[in-house]
Design an enzyme around this catalytic site. Structure first.
Site, PDB file in Angstrom:
ATOM      1  N   LYS A  53     -28.842  20.568  79.159  1.00 52.59           N
ATOM      2  CA  LYS A  53     -28.777  21.779  79.380  1.00 52.59           C
ATOM      3  C   LYS A  53     -29.906  23.090  78.341  1.00 52.59           C
ATOM      4  O   LYS A  53     -31.081  23.455  79.017  1.00 52.59           O
ATOM      5  CB  LYS A  53     -27.626  22.648  79.370  1.00 52.59           C
ATOM      6  CG  LYS A  53     -26.788  22.149  80.996  1.00 52.59           C
ATOM      7  CD  LYS A  53     -25.738  22.284  80.526  1.00 52.59           C
ATOM      8  CE  LYS A  53     -24.628  21.608  81.893  1.00 52.59           C
ATOM      9  NZ  LYS A  53     -23.537  21.126  81.349  1.00 52.59           N
ATOM     10  N   GLN A  97     -18.937  24.874  78.531  1.00 47.81           N
ATOM     11  CA  GLN A  97     -18.842  23.711  78.435  1.00 47.81           C
ATOM     12  C   GLN A  97     -17.069  22.748  78.742  1.00 47.81           C
ATOM     13  O   GLN A  97     -16.005  23.103  77.658  1.00 47.81           O
ATOM     14  CB  GLN A  97     -19.848  22.021  77.520  1.00 47.81           C
ATOM     15  CG  GLN A  97     -20.071  20.541  77.897  1.00 47.81           C
ATOM     16  CD  GLN A  97     -20.595  20.676  79.340  1.00 47.81           C
ATOM     17  OE1 GLN A  97     -21.843  20.940  79.617  1.00 47.81           O
ATOM     18  NE2 GLN A  97     -20.005  20.028  79.880  1.00 47.81           N
ATOM     19  N   ASP A 120     -21.697  28.338  86.714  1.00 47.29           N
ATOM     20  CA  ASP A 120     -20.567  27.733  87.209  1.00 47.29           C
ATOM     21  C   ASP A 120     -20.309  27.799  88.132  1.00 47.29           C
ATOM     22  O   ASP A 120     -19.781  26.827  88.701  1.00 47.29           O
ATOM     23  CB  ASP A 120     -19.609  27.064  85.876  1.00 47.29           C
ATOM     24  CG  ASP A 120     -20.234  25.757  85.298  1.00 47.29           C
ATOM     25  OD1 ASP A 120     -20.631  24.764  85.505  1.00 47.29           O
ATOM     26  OD2 ASP A 120     -19.465  25.551  84.461  1.00 47.29           O
TER      27      ASP A 120
END
Ligand code: NDP
Length: 285
Positions: A53, A97, A120
């Site tokens: 990322k 994460q 997300d």
């Protein structure tokens, strides 16, 4: 006849070019999309994802912050960081994460992320907006699935789409997005009685099960578009999808490989979401 192979890497590269071109334009207006990624602990797979990322941000010219926190970070400390990032104007997207260490309540952390920065797409308000059909940031892997189907040249409207899997992160949002694209959608899961019979009626079959090669050609209608979300590690260390790719290659009309199908799309859609959030934050349509 052999299926069209849907090249996720090539499609993902194409979308990244588009995101980069838009980012370059934004920069001329003094706007730089910013993504903060938060990693708690030392999970090896998570470390790799976070590294990818960060790399994607650099490649596209985004501002990037990676917060690597020790495994014993408390929930309060993590929440304090989220609140700080919510307020920080250089940050347009926040990604925590997952999975988090056991002592941290994942839901409390996801709920704390500002909806406008929820790149997300897992915040309950983002999920609600998706269901209602309001504009929102879409979860990355499901959004990637829809892009792959469209860019492979398939018109989704009116098709029978069967989604195998009903998780909150893949199956359910994929089904909602297909519905939004006017497919007729059937959702299957581990308690579905006649899975093969239903799957083999699908014009578009999406497998998000988490069981290597669970779907062979007997589940596939000739000419169907087969999208394999599964990523499973085989005993020999190789990756396999939920679909038996070789077996389905003849019967499908189009199919995604693993790796190189849905996988590359996830981070690309994260970047696309961050760009979208940055534009919205600056009132740029
Ligand atoms: P989950 O384990 O959360 O969900 C799996 C779903 O499959 C459940 O709904 C389950 O049903 C269903 N299922 C399990 N066994 C069967 C069966 N025998 N027949 C029919 N349905 C079954 O997994 P995820 O949704 O998180 O992930 C699915 C796959 O996608 C995994 O391989 C994962 O690694 C991969 N993945 C890939 C990503 C990418 O970037 N490409 C991102 C995220 C995930 P029930 O609800 O009844 O238990």
């Amino acid at each position: 006849m052999t299926a069209q192979i849907i090249n996720g890497k090539a499609i993902s590269d194409m979308i990244r070019e588009e995101v980069k071109a838009e980012t370059d334009k934004l920069r001329q207006q003094g706007v730089v999309p910013g993504l903060a990624v938060v990693l708690v602990g030392e999970d090896p797979a998570s470390k790799v994802y976070v590294g990818s990322k960060e790399k994607a941000c650099i490649q596209l010219g985004f501002y990037s912050e990676v917060h690597r926190l020790s495994a014993d970070t408390s929930e309060e400390e993590l929440l304090a960081l989220i609140h700080k990032l919510n307020e920080q104007s250089t940050i347009n997207g926040i990604l925590v994460q997952l999975p988090l260490p056991k002592h941290i309540n994942e839901k409390a952390v996801i709920d704390a992320i500002s909806v406008d920065k929820d790149v997300d797409g897992f915040h309950p308000e983002s999920v609600g907006n998706l269901v209602i059909g309001d504009d929102s940031l879409l979860p990355c892997t499901p959004a990637g699935v829809i892009e792959l189907i469209k860019r492979a040249g398939t018109d989704i409207a009116g098709k029978h789409a069967v989604v195998i899997g009903r998780s909150n992160i893949v199956g359910k949002p994929v089904a909602m997005l297909l519905l939004r694209e006017n497919a007729t959608v059937t959702i299957c899961h581990s308690r579905t009685a006649n899975l093969k019979e239903i799957a083999s009626q699908a014009d578009i079959l999406v497998a998000a099960i988490g069981r290597a090669k669970a779907i062979d050609s007997s589940y596939v209608k000739p000419g169907a578009v087969v999208i394999d979300v599964g990523i499973n590690r085989l005993p020999d260390g190789k990756l396999a999808g939920d679909v038996d790719y070789e077996d389905c290659l003849e019967v499908s009309g189009a199919i995604t490989p693993v790796p190189g199908g849905v996988g590359p799309m996830t981070i690309t859609m994260l970047m696309s979401n961050t760009l979208k959030a940055a534009k919205k934050a600056h009132g740029i349509g």
